[in-house]
Design a protein around this motif. Structure first.
Motif, PDB file in Angstrom:
ATOM      1  N   GLY A   1     -46.489 -13.166  -9.609  1.00 46.19           N
ATOM      2  CA  GLY A   1     -47.046 -12.430 -10.732  1.00 46.19           C
ATOM      3  C   GLY A   1     -47.481 -11.010 -10.414  1.00 46.19           C
ATOM      4  O   GLY A   1     -47.954 -10.290 -11.293  1.00 46.19           O
ATOM      5  N   ALA A   2     -47.337 -10.584  -9.163  1.00 46.62           N
ATOM      6  CA  ALA A   2     -47.682  -9.213  -8.767  1.00 46.62           C
ATOM      7  C   ALA A   2     -46.403  -8.393  -8.725  1.00 46.62           C
ATOM      8  O   ALA A   2     -45.384  -8.837  -8.203  1.00 46.62           O
ATOM      9  CB  ALA A   2     -48.356  -9.214  -7.401  1.00 46.62           C
ATOM     10  N   ARG A   3     -46.454  -7.191  -9.285  1.00 48.12           N
ATOM     11  CA  ARG A   3     -45.277  -6.325  -9.337  1.00 48.12           C
ATOM     12  C   ARG A   3     -45.454  -5.127  -8.409  1.00 48.12           C
ATOM     13  O   ARG A   3     -46.437  -4.395  -8.504  1.00 48.12           O
ATOM     14  CB  ARG A   3     -45.048  -5.831 -10.759  1.00 48.12           C
ATOM     15  CG  ARG A   3     -44.650  -6.928 -11.705  1.00 48.12           C
ATOM     16  CD  ARG A   3     -44.316  -6.339 -13.067  1.00 48.12           C
ATOM     17  NE  ARG A   3     -44.014  -7.386 -14.003  1.00 48.12           N
ATOM     18  CZ  ARG A   3     -44.796  -7.701 -15.026  1.00 48.12           C
ATOM     19  NH1 ARG A   3     -45.901  -7.023 -15.245  1.00 48.12           N
ATOM     20  NH2 ARG A   3     -44.450  -8.674 -15.834  1.00 48.12           N
TER      21      ARG A   3
ATOM     22  N   LEU B   1     -37.853  -3.026  -8.555  1.00 47.42           N
ATOM     23  CA  LEU B   1     -38.989  -3.910  -8.801  1.00 47.42           C
ATOM     24  C   LEU B   1     -38.899  -5.122  -7.892  1.00 47.42           C
ATOM     25  O   LEU B   1     -37.872  -5.794  -7.843  1.00 47.42           O
ATOM     26  CB  LEU B   1     -39.013  -4.362 -10.266  1.00 47.42           C
ATOM     27  CG  LEU B   1     -40.030  -5.446 -10.630  1.00 47.42           C
ATOM     28  CD1 LEU B   1     -41.460  -4.978 -10.375  1.00 47.42           C
ATOM     29  CD2 LEU B   1     -39.849  -5.871 -12.082  1.00 47.42           C
ATOM     30  N   PHE B   2     -39.996  -5.386  -7.174  1.00 45.88           N
ATOM     31  CA  PHE B   2     -40.141  -6.588  -6.363  1.00 45.88           C
ATOM     32  C   PHE B   2     -41.344  -7.330  -6.907  1.00 45.88           C
ATOM     33  O   PHE B   2     -42.455  -6.785  -6.934  1.00 45.88           O
ATOM     34  CB  PHE B   2     -40.322  -6.230  -4.886  1.00 45.88           C
ATOM     35  CG  PHE B   2     -39.152  -5.467  -4.340  1.00 45.88           C
ATOM     36  CD1 PHE B   2     -38.008  -6.126  -3.938  1.00 45.88           C
ATOM     37  CD2 PHE B   2     -39.180  -4.085  -4.269  1.00 45.88           C
ATOM     38  CE1 PHE B   2     -36.903  -5.421  -3.465  1.00 45.88           C
ATOM     39  CE2 PHE B   2     -38.092  -3.368  -3.795  1.00 45.88           C
ATOM     40  CZ  PHE B   2     -36.953  -4.044  -3.396  1.00 45.88           C
TER      41      PHE B   2
ATOM     42  N   MET C   1     -51.105  -1.512 -17.647  1.00 42.47           N
ATOM     43  CA  MET C   1     -50.846  -1.434 -16.214  1.00 42.47           C
ATOM     44  C   MET C   1     -49.822  -2.493 -15.828  1.00 42.47           C
ATOM     45  O   MET C   1     -50.031  -3.677 -16.054  1.00 42.47           O
ATOM     46  CB  MET C   1     -52.138  -1.652 -15.428  1.00 42.47           C
ATOM     47  CG  MET C   1     -52.029  -1.272 -13.979  1.00 42.47           C
ATOM     48  SD  MET C   1     -51.792   0.500 -13.705  1.00 42.47           S
ATOM     49  CE  MET C   1     -53.236   1.172 -14.493  1.00 42.47           C
ATOM     50  N   LEU C   2     -48.696  -2.061 -15.258  1.00 42.41           N
ATOM     51  CA  LEU C   2     -47.615  -2.975 -14.912  1.00 42.41           C
ATOM     52  C   LEU C   2     -47.666  -3.457 -13.470  1.00 42.41           C
ATOM     53  O   LEU C   2     -47.256  -4.571 -13.170  1.00 42.41           O
ATOM     54  CB  LEU C   2     -46.265  -2.301 -15.158  1.00 42.41           C
ATOM     55  CG  LEU C   2     -45.972  -1.885 -16.591  1.00 42.41           C
ATOM     56  CD1 LEU C   2     -44.641  -1.160 -16.658  1.00 42.41           C
ATOM     57  CD2 LEU C   2     -45.976  -3.100 -17.500  1.00 42.41           C
ATOM     58  N   GLY C   3     -48.107  -2.601 -12.559  1.00 38.39           N
ATOM     59  CA  GLY C   3     -48.118  -2.968 -11.149  1.00 38.39           C
ATOM     60  C   GLY C   3     -48.483  -1.779 -10.288  1.00 38.39           C
ATOM     61  O   GLY C   3     -49.117  -0.832 -10.743  1.00 38.39           O
TER      62      GLY C   3
END
Length: 125
Positions: free
Chosen positions: A74-76, A69-70, A38-40
């Motif tokens: 550490g949250a994407r 991508l923002f 899971m990337l974001g």
């Protein structure tokens, strides 16, 4: 009379971007932590509701080729390029309202919202 129209190409714009409050960033990290691959989170829009558009959240294991991508704390947050004209400059928050906890979107492009806050409308420039 000849009328010439130009095509809108979102790639030609300089975007302000999207931001996450510390609470929203923490919640996105919690949603993706411990989930393999899971990337974001993806924030998109769809036509819906009484005001015109609604926000759509989805988990991201593989970004789409047109995603921007923002990243914050550490949250994407992935955003489809096609959604940027409608949500550019939005601050994403995560709040508690009574017994509910939910994402809130502070969108400077929203000209109106429905009474329940589930949809928003924009006015063309």
């Amino acid at each position: 009379m000849d009328v010439q129209t130009d095509n809108f190409d979102p790639k030609e714009f300089a975007w302000q971007g999207l931001t996450l409050t510390p609470e929203a960033a923490e919640h996105v990290r919690k949603l993706t932590a411990g989930q393999e691959g899971m990337l974001g989170i993806r924030l998109g829009i769809k036509q819906t509701g009484c005001a015109g558009f609604g926000y759509v959240l989805d988990t991201v294991k593989e970004p789409h080729k047109d995603d921007l991508l923002f990243e914050q704390d550490g949250a994407r947050l992935y955003v489809p390029l096609s959604a940027m004209p409608f949500i550019d400059g939005t601050e994403v928050d995560y709040v508690r309202e009574g017994l509910n906890q939910l994402f809130k979107f502070h969108n400077p492009k929203a000209q109106n919202e429905c009474g329940c806050g589930e949809s928003f409308g924009v006015q063309a420039d």
